[in-house]
Design a protein around this motif. Structure first.
Motif, PDB file in Angstrom:
ATOM      1  N   SER A 295     -33.782 -22.515  16.310  1.00  0.00           N
ATOM      2  CA  SER A 295     -33.519 -22.016  17.665  1.00  0.00           C
ATOM      3  C   SER A 295     -34.153 -20.657  17.890  1.00  0.00           C
ATOM      4  N   THR A 300     -36.745 -19.624  23.141  1.00  0.00           N
ATOM      5  CA  THR A 300     -35.294 -19.485  23.284  1.00  0.00           C
ATOM      6  C   THR A 300     -34.747 -20.177  24.526  1.00  0.00           C
ATOM      7  N   ARG A 304     -29.442 -25.296  23.051  1.00  0.00           N
ATOM      8  CA  ARG A 304     -28.928 -25.331  21.671  1.00  0.00           C
ATOM      9  C   ARG A 304     -27.732 -26.266  21.590  1.00  0.00           C
ATOM     10  N   THR A 308     -30.556 -31.482  20.762  1.00  0.00           N
ATOM     11  CA  THR A 308     -31.792 -30.754  20.487  1.00  0.00           C
ATOM     12  C   THR A 308     -32.338 -31.076  19.115  1.00  0.00           C
TER      13      THR A 308
END
Length: 586
Positions: A295, A300, A304, A308
């Motif tokens: 991550s 960014t 998350r 994913t």
């Protein structure tokens, strides 16, 4: 395919719910570890236990949240009702990362259907075990570390099970914190439950299911696109320890990252076996560390959630540092080896894409001291003021001082004044170190000098890395950050001595002197903007000699300006010295 705008609105709503739970927790919890340091995390999972939102909290907490919820589903299945609340922590049977992190999980029902779980994972002030304050660095088996909880029903259809509640509170040295903190955790998940119900009533239950599926699919698609941009191949990285908490030894965590199209395999085969000390990792913690590393390496903006990482396969051989078998202790795992796992993956991925290279962060080395507080009740002071510096990345210096890398800044370093009010501690110094940051075009964070008096006889739990080998590596020509050092000065006039890396000791009033590690640098130090070097000298983060010898920056006689001509000459000579052949032996 759900409407993209509606999907974004639904995701934002779930993220708001996770953040709202966090706001409730920080305002109602009793422990300073929660209401000051924010050592808790709130997340939302779907009815099957898939993590959907982790918008508030610490990545190492939330990344493996799905393991805990699925352990709860395995244990109770359909035996859940509206108003139930569950607690769990065990890393072997309950999907936990380490014992101090307790999960309060509340099932959410809409139209009699289990649709979600609202959860809060929080590091308790004390859970019993062989040392106060949850970190028993003398542990050699998990029973030394505190109360082990399989999934337990603590609230039954809205009615608190007082027998279970008293069992939990009785097994803490800080029951005054435990009781209030558990109520805050339950309250935060109840707020989350109400908001999830309200959201599904607004969007519709059927549409809500579609949106959750769409959120997971969207995360999967974006990470696959990012992975596909890397060249296929096998990229290797490593990190490790200098000891097993008892004896010096070279222990390695090895990783091979295989990129194959839009899929990735993270293989820890070759990693050393589990150890006696409490630096072993649970499987959930290892997965969370992997997800955290990915991550932070990739864009960014990629969500998350658990979708994913569908294209990521983790191979963690049983019986190793990254997947210990019972009864191995593992309370330290959310710091070490979590940071080592992330470092190893970052180093491997830096080979695949140097433009995203992340330098290593300094490693925590601050002890805990437990004693009776000003009110006469047991308390544990985390000496957060001795936290290290962060690693640099292309385009940005490392954070000057930051908490554990696995928290990525989400763990807040409390004000020294607050610590003095709460604990028998007086802080004398907390200032940035000079010449400790890894040099680079973008330098690492310098870490700090921390000096504090512990005013009462206390039980100290020492737990720290990076005293011997520099682990905050540099990238793309950057240099490693400096190591930690710890010295203890007894009040009774006994000679000062070097603080141990690990262990539990009873010490009388004593001064703690800690120099925390610097982060690694990124890029060639000779490419650093001379004006930035000048600013570092003025800020006393870089000395004038290091400015000249490491960065090639020469200041004028006043030390207030860069001598442009002499700097150009100095940098030229330093570059030439790098390429000159070594002198022939006489």
């Amino acid at each position: 395919m759900p409407d993209p705008i509606a999907l974004a609105l639904f995701q934002n709503r779930l993220d708001y719910i996770a953040r709202q739970m966090g706001w409730v927790m920080i305002r109602t919890a009793r422990s300073p570890i929660f209401n000051q340091a924010h050592d808790f995390s709130c997340f939302v999972a779907d009815g099957a236990g898939n993590l959907v939102s982790q918008a508030d909290g610490i990545p190492i907490h939330t990344g493996g949240g799905g393991f805990a919820v699925r352990a709860l589903l395995d244990a109770f299945g359909d035996d859940m009702a509206d108003g139930d609340v569950f607690v769990l922590n065990d890393p072997y049977v309950a999907g936990g990362n380490h014992l101090p992190d307790w999960v309060i999980a509340r099932p959410v029902f809409v139209e009699s259907e289990l649709v979600a779980f609202t959860c809060n994972r929080a590091h308790q002030s004390d859970i019993g075990g062989g040392a106060a304050g949850t970190y028993n660095s003398a542990a050699t088996e998990i029973w030394h570390e505190g109360l082990r909880l399989p999934p337990l029903r603590v609230v039954d259809a809205g009615e608190t099970r007082e027998d279970v509640w008293q069992l939990l509170v009785l097994n803490s040295r800080t029951p005054h914190f435990m009781d209030g903190d558990l109520r805050a955790m339950c309250g935060s998940t109840e707020i989350g439950r109400g908001l999830v119900v309200e959201t599904l009533e607004r969007f519709g239950l059927r549409e809500g299911r579609e949106y959750v599926s769409g959120i997971l699919d969207h995360g999967d698609r974006l990470l696959r696109e990012a992975v596909a941009e890397l060249a296929d191949g096998v990229y290797e990285g490593e990190s490790g320890f200098d000891d097993d908490c008892f004896d010096d030894m070279d222990l390695k965590i090895l990783v091979a990252v295989t990129v194959d199209g839009d899929e990735m395999t993270i293989d820890f085969t070759g990693t050393d076996g589990q150890i006696r000390g409490f630096k072993n990792s649970s499987l959930a913690n290892t997965h969370s560390s992997v997800y955290s590393a990915l991550s932070t390496f990739f864009d960014t903006s990629i969500p998350r959630n658990e979708g994913t990482f569908r294209g990521v396969t983790v191979i963690a051989p049983p019986g190793t540092l990254v997947n210990a078998r019972p009864p191995a202790p593992m309370t330290m795992c959310t710091l070490f080896p979590a940071q080592q796992i992330m470092h190893a993956i970052w180093r491997a991925l830096s080979e695949a894409d140097p433009d995203r290279a992340c330098a290593g962060w300094g490693m925590c080395a601050f002890p805990l001291s437990s004693a009776a507080g000003h009110d006469g009740r047991m308390s544990t002071a985390y000496h957060w003021g001795g936290s290290p510096g962060g690693g640099a990345v292309p385009g940005r210096d490392g954070f000057a001082q930051v908490s554990a890398m696995s928290a990525f800044g989400a763990l807040i370093i409390p004000n020294a004044e607050m610590s003095e009010q709460l604990f028998p501690v007086r802080v004398w110094r907390q200032e940035l170190r000079r010449d400790a940051a890894g040099a680079g075009e973008y330098r690492g964070g310098p870490g700090v000098h921390y000096v504090a008096d512990v005013l009462a006889p206390s039980e100290f739990s020492f737990r720290g890395e990076c005293f011997a080998s520099p682990r905050a590596y540099g990238v793309n020509g950057g240099e490693a950050g400096k190591v930690n050092s710890l010295r203890l000065v007894p009040e009774d006039g006994e000679p000062a001595f070097a603080g141990p890396r690990y262990g539990v000791r009873e010490l009388g009033p004593v001064r703690v002197e800690l120099a925390s590690g610097g982060g690694g640098g990124c890029g060639d130090p000779l490419d650093r903007d001379p004006d930035r070097v000048l600013r570092d000298v003025r800020d006393e983060v870089v000395g004038a000699e290091a400015a000249r010898e490491t960065y090639g920056v020469v200041l004028d006689a006043s030390g207030a300006r860069v001598d442009v001509a002499r700097t150009a000459s100095r940098r030229r000579s330093l570059r030439e010295a790098r390429t000159s052949p070594p002198p022939k032996p006489a």
